[in-house]
Motif scaffolding. Structure first.
Motif, PDB file in Angstrom:
ATOM      1  N   HIS A 103     -11.234  28.389  40.272  1.00  0.00           N
ATOM      2  CA  HIS A 103     -10.965  26.777  40.273  1.00  0.00           C
ATOM      3  C   HIS A 103     -11.201  25.937  41.677  1.00  0.00           C
ATOM      4  O   HIS A 103     -11.654  24.776  41.695  1.00  0.00           O
ATOM      5  N   PHE A 104     -11.555  26.844  42.500  1.00  0.00           N
ATOM      6  CA  PHE A 104     -11.802  26.468  43.994  1.00  0.00           C
ATOM      7  C   PHE A 104     -13.011  27.306  44.569  1.00  0.00           C
ATOM      8  O   PHE A 104     -13.114  28.489  44.606  1.00  0.00           O
ATOM      9  N   SER A 105     -13.746  26.603  45.432  1.00  0.00           N
ATOM     10  CA  SER A 105     -14.980  27.189  46.021  1.00  0.00           C
ATOM     11  C   SER A 105     -14.460  27.685  47.379  1.00  0.00           C
ATOM     12  O   SER A 105     -13.309  27.407  47.884  1.00  0.00           O
TER      13      SER A 105
ATOM     14  N   GLU B  48     -13.707  24.934  49.803  1.00  0.00           N
ATOM     15  CA  GLU B  48     -12.248  24.299  49.552  1.00  0.00           C
ATOM     16  C   GLU B  48     -11.135  25.125  49.910  1.00  0.00           C
ATOM     17  O   GLU B  48     -10.450  24.607  50.639  1.00  0.00           O
ATOM     18  N   LEU B  49     -11.308  26.234  49.562  1.00  0.00           N
ATOM     19  CA  LEU B  49     -10.010  27.077  50.303  1.00  0.00           C
ATOM     20  C   LEU B  49     -10.047  27.155  51.705  1.00  0.00           C
ATOM     21  O   LEU B  49      -8.927  26.969  52.277  1.00  0.00           O
TER      22      LEU B  49
ATOM     23  N   PHE C 196      -6.669  26.382  54.197  1.00  0.00           N
ATOM     24  CA  PHE C 196      -5.823  27.482  54.981  1.00  0.00           C
ATOM     25  C   PHE C 196      -6.563  27.493  56.450  1.00  0.00           C
ATOM     26  O   PHE C 196      -7.459  27.605  56.485  1.00  0.00           O
ATOM     27  N   SER C 197      -5.238  27.640  57.220  1.00  0.00           N
ATOM     28  CA  SER C 197      -5.782  27.735  58.654  1.00  0.00           C
ATOM     29  C   SER C 197      -6.052  29.133  58.964  1.00  0.00           C
ATOM     30  O   SER C 197      -7.017  29.610  59.888  1.00  0.00           O
ATOM     31  N   ILE C 198      -5.436  30.205  58.429  1.00  0.00           N
ATOM     32  CA  ILE C 198      -5.513  31.539  58.581  1.00  0.00           C
ATOM     33  C   ILE C 198      -5.786  32.275  57.412  1.00  0.00           C
ATOM     34  O   ILE C 198      -4.733  32.190  56.559  1.00  0.00           O
TER      35      ILE C 198
END
Length: 53
Positions: free
Chosen positions: A13-15, A18-19, A23-25
């Motif tokens: 569902h996400f590239s 996008e991910l 997320f920072s880490i």
């Protein structure tokens, strides 16, 4: 939902871009076998450049 199913659903569902924005880490966790391999071969790790996180 198991971890592998969640990972697949996120992948479906996400590239990666996008991910990365959500997320920072993002990282990995070593298994006990991997931790032991690092201890056994520390000289190889020391030869590689270090990143400032």
């Amino acid at each position: 939902m198991k971890a592998t199913e969640l990972n697949q659903a996120l992948h479906d569902h996400f590239s990666e871009e996008e991910l990365a924005n959500r997320f920072s880490i993002r990282g990995y966790k070593l298994t006990p076998k991997g931790e032991q391999a690092l201890k056994d071969h520390q000289v190889i790790i020391d030869l590689h450049p270090k990143k400032n996180l």
